[in-house]
Design a protein around this motif. Structure first.
Motif, PDB file in Angstrom:
ATOM      1  N   VAL A  37       0.970  -1.218  -0.201  1.00  0.00           N
ATOM      2  CA  VAL A  37       0.184   0.114   0.037  1.00  0.00           C
ATOM      3  C   VAL A  37       0.875   1.140  -0.050  1.00  0.00           C
ATOM      4  O   VAL A  37       1.821   1.404   1.006  1.00  0.00           O
ATOM      5  CB  VAL A  37      -0.880   0.229   1.088  1.00  0.00           C
ATOM      6  N   SER A  38       0.790   2.306  -0.884  1.00  0.00           N
ATOM      7  CA  SER A  38       1.484   3.337  -1.139  1.00  0.00           C
ATOM      8  C   SER A  38       0.658   4.537  -1.666  1.00  0.00           C
ATOM      9  O   SER A  38      -0.017   4.620  -2.316  1.00  0.00           O
ATOM     10  CB  SER A  38       2.510   3.174  -2.148  1.00  0.00           C
ATOM     11  N   LYS A  39       0.922   5.579  -0.765  1.00  0.00           N
ATOM     12  CA  LYS A  39       0.198   6.839  -1.209  1.00  0.00           C
ATOM     13  C   LYS A  39       0.627   7.195  -2.575  1.00  0.00           C
ATOM     14  O   LYS A  39      -0.095   7.804  -3.293  1.00  0.00           O
ATOM     15  CB  LYS A  39       0.271   7.900  -0.144  1.00  0.00           C
ATOM     16  N   ASN A  40       1.800   7.116  -2.946  1.00  0.00           N
ATOM     17  CA  ASN A  40       2.383   7.622  -4.191  1.00  0.00           C
ATOM     18  C   ASN A  40       2.538   6.399  -5.152  1.00  0.00           C
ATOM     19  O   ASN A  40       3.012   5.234  -4.937  1.00  0.00           O
ATOM     20  CB  ASN A  40       3.924   7.901  -4.070  1.00  0.00           C
ATOM     21  N   SER A  41       1.865   6.457  -6.374  1.00  0.00           N
ATOM     22  CA  SER A  41       1.928   5.423  -7.408  1.00  0.00           C
ATOM     23  C   SER A  41       3.410   5.173  -8.090  1.00  0.00           C
ATOM     24  O   SER A  41       3.869   4.392  -8.508  1.00  0.00           O
ATOM     25  CB  SER A  41       1.160   5.819  -8.530  1.00  0.00           C
ATOM     26  N   ASN A  42       4.403   6.437  -7.709  1.00  0.00           N
ATOM     27  CA  ASN A  42       5.540   6.184  -7.915  1.00  0.00           C
ATOM     28  C   ASN A  42       6.629   6.123  -6.800  1.00  0.00           C
ATOM     29  O   ASN A  42       6.213   6.430  -6.005  1.00  0.00           O
ATOM     30  CB  ASN A  42       6.062   7.172  -8.806  1.00  0.00           C
ATOM     31  N   PHE A  43       7.815   5.566  -7.153  1.00  0.00           N
ATOM     32  CA  PHE A  43       8.800   5.547  -6.287  1.00  0.00           C
ATOM     33  C   PHE A  43       9.525   7.124  -6.114  1.00  0.00           C
ATOM     34  O   PHE A  43      10.108   7.094  -7.366  1.00  0.00           O
ATOM     35  CB  PHE A  43       9.754   4.520  -6.297  1.00  0.00           C
ATOM     36  N   TYR A  44       9.540   7.693  -5.269  1.00  0.00           N
ATOM     37  CA  TYR A  44      10.491   8.921  -5.102  1.00  0.00           C
ATOM     38  C   TYR A  44      11.499   8.911  -4.598  1.00  0.00           C
ATOM     39  O   TYR A  44      11.640   8.674  -3.134  1.00  0.00           O
ATOM     40  CB  TYR A  44       9.375  10.017  -4.667  1.00  0.00           C
ATOM     41  N   TRP A  45      12.382   9.108  -5.405  1.00  0.00           N
ATOM     42  CA  TRP A  45      13.951   8.882  -4.675  1.00  0.00           C
ATOM     43  C   TRP A  45      14.134  10.397  -4.118  1.00  0.00           C
ATOM     44  O   TRP A  45      14.852  11.200  -4.656  1.00  0.00           O
ATOM     45  CB  TRP A  45      14.996   8.801  -5.782  1.00  0.00           C
ATOM     46  N   ASN A  46      13.622  10.722  -2.988  1.00  0.00           N
ATOM     47  CA  ASN A  46      13.807  12.047  -2.290  1.00  0.00           C
ATOM     48  C   ASN A  46      15.085  12.380  -1.704  1.00  0.00           C
ATOM     49  O   ASN A  46      15.336  13.482  -1.485  1.00  0.00           O
ATOM     50  CB  ASN A  46      12.683  12.098  -1.103  1.00  0.00           C
ATOM     51  N   LEU A  47      16.174  11.545  -1.801  1.00  0.00           N
ATOM     52  CA  LEU A  47      17.491  11.807  -1.403  1.00  0.00           C
ATOM     53  C   LEU A  47      17.885  12.976  -2.497  1.00  0.00           C
ATOM     54  O   LEU A  47      18.739  13.697  -2.106  1.00  0.00           O
ATOM     55  CB  LEU A  47      18.207  10.662  -1.353  1.00  0.00           C
ATOM     56  N   ALA A  48      17.538  12.761  -3.632  1.00  0.00           N
ATOM     57  CA  ALA A  48      17.767  13.722  -4.830  1.00  0.00           C
ATOM     58  C   ALA A  48      17.055  14.991  -4.794  1.00  0.00           C
ATOM     59  O   ALA A  48      17.453  15.645  -5.641  1.00  0.00           O
ATOM     60  CB  ALA A  48      17.846  12.967  -6.156  1.00  0.00           C
ATOM     61  N   SER A  49      16.092  15.191  -3.964  1.00  0.00           N
ATOM     62  CA  SER A  49      15.105  16.186  -3.783  1.00  0.00           C
ATOM     63  C   SER A  49      15.822  17.688  -3.800  1.00  0.00           C
ATOM     64  O   SER A  49      15.548  18.584  -4.474  1.00  0.00           O
ATOM     65  CB  SER A  49      14.227  16.444  -3.079  1.00  0.00           C
ATOM     66  N   VAL A  50      17.013  17.579  -3.069  1.00  0.00           N
ATOM     67  CA  VAL A  50      17.719  18.907  -2.903  1.00  0.00           C
ATOM     68  C   VAL A  50      18.512  19.272  -4.028  1.00  0.00           C
ATOM     69  O   VAL A  50      18.919  20.509  -4.312  1.00  0.00           O
ATOM     70  CB  VAL A  50      18.820  18.577  -1.785  1.00  0.00           C
ATOM     71  N   ARG A  51      18.706  18.495  -4.937  1.00  0.00           N
ATOM     72  CA  ARG A  51      19.161  18.832  -6.450  1.00  0.00           C
ATOM     73  C   ARG A  51      17.967  18.967  -7.475  1.00  0.00           C
ATOM     74  O   ARG A  51      18.138  19.692  -8.289  1.00  0.00           O
ATOM     75  CB  ARG A  51      20.195  17.651  -6.716  1.00  0.00           C
TER      76      ARG A  51
END
Length: 381
Positions: A37-51
């Motif tokens: 069960v995931s709220k997001n249909s996609n996997f979000y590589w949030n480690l890269a959000s800063v870039r």
């Protein structure tokens, strides 16, 4: 008889546990069924959000990919993917109430075993993209909006000097602190609640030195008391000492709230994180495990989450096959790696400091985005 494992959360821990169970356990436990069960249909590589907030640096497919295709190789009767949000867990009756889809339909899932890997969200605001806080559409829209704000701003204040805050300021400094075109130069300020960044960690001096090279102004102690956004989009920041700073763009990075609102409060710590034992079994239960930022043990970290997820999958496999669980082992010493732009970094392994080039190669070069595809399709596990 079918044994159902429900996994809440489709980020680093949840995805890994699902793939490990389907790849390694399913061939030995034929009646296994995994529901993710995931709220997001996609996997979000949030480690890269800063870039990713810097316009033109990363393509969308470099930090987010759909989850479902990565599980298509498993038998359909053994796996189900639900885009939804956990509303309530009844650990006594072994059920999870889930809100599914845009229509917000309610669905009750029965489980034999449960994994909680719902992570944490940014505290106090939903207008920054550092965590996997929303749907795929919401996150990508927020990143696009943030990129436009970064592009338009001449003065940017980053508040919070933990790892995320430092890396955000460094990425901005790398791109705009001393650009070839003076017209694109921006003033970047990093506010640290304490005198030193990273809470005074042993690499704080190295990090501050790297930030200065990028023309990032580090101020501390400078704790934010409150902020007000004016009609023209500017933000007035009031510090605890009464000083006021007006900026074109305010990017807060401090504070996290665990996503545990759906859990029985008796299973949580005083900080609302999930209380687990050495096997990462939730205390007070015998059939629920938890991993990642939702446990914050010993702290939130990609490295810890990775090891915890592997250990949880191993223990569920053991229980399903009638074997004893093992204590989950993470790493023998604390590791802290901080990317300071797209060419350097600072870090340590235990008390031993790492060379800037090493940190760049380990983390700063890609921020882990090279692992996105194999994480989503399970080939990494």
């Amino acid at each position: 008889m079918t044994k159902t494992v429900v996994i809440l959360g489709g980020a680093y821990a949840g995805l890994q546990v699902a793939h490990r169970l389907l790849k390694s356990t399913l061939p030995l436990v034929k009646d296994l069924r995994v529901i993710l069960v995931s709220k997001n249909s996609n996997f979000y590589w949030n480690l890269a959000s800063v870039r990713a907030i810097i316009p033109g640096i990363l393509k969308e497919e470099e930090y987010t990919q759909p989850i479902a295709p990565g599980f298509a190789k498993y038998p359909p009767e053994a796996f189900e993917f639900i885009v939804g949000t956990a509303k309530a867990v009844d650990h006594r009756n072994k059920t999870v109430e889930v809100i599914v889809g845009e229509e917000a339909n309610e669905r009750l899932l029965n489980y034999d075993y449960l994994v909680v890997a719902t992570g944490a969200r940014n505290a106090g605001t939903s207008n920054v993209p550092w965590k996997n806080n929303g749907t795929h559409e919401e996150i990508t829209a927020l990143l696009a909006e943030t990129q436009q704000k970064v592009k338009a701003a001449k003065h940017i204040v980053v508040a919070g000097a933990g790892t995320t805050g430092v890396e955000v300021a460094a990425e901005l400094g790398f791109e705009y602190g001393n650009p070839k075109d003076p017209a694109t130069k921006k003033e970047i300020i990093l506010l640290s609640a304490q005198r030193e960044v990273l809470g005074g960690d042993s690499i704080a001096g190295n990090v501050t030195s790297e930030l200065k090279k990028l023309n990032v102004k580090v101020r501390g102690p400078a704790r934010v008391a409150n902020t007000t956004t004016s009609p023209d989009g500017k933000t007035e920041i009031v510090l605890e000492d009464g000083e006021k700073i007006v900026t074109d763009l305010y990017l807060p990075t401090m504070g996290l709230t665990p996503n545990t609102d759906f859990m029985d409060g008796t299973l949580l710590t005083g900080g609302r994180f999930i209380d687990v034992d050495e096997h990462y079994v939730v205390r007070g239960t015998d059939n629920i495990w938890a991993a990642g930022d939702v446990v914050w043990k010993p702290r939130g970290s990609f490295v810890y989450t990775d090891k915890q997820a592997a250990g949880v999958a191993k223990n569920i496999d053991a229980v399903l096959r009638g074997k004893s669980q093992s204590p989950v082992k993470t790493i023998p010493f604390d590791v802290l790696m901080v990317a300071t732009g797209r060419s350097r970094g600072a870090g340590r392994m235990g008390p031993v400091k790492a060379f800037s080039l090493m940190v760049y190669l380990i983390k700063g070069k890609t921020l882990g985005t090279d692992k996105l595809s194999p994480w989503v399709n399970g080939s990494l596990f």
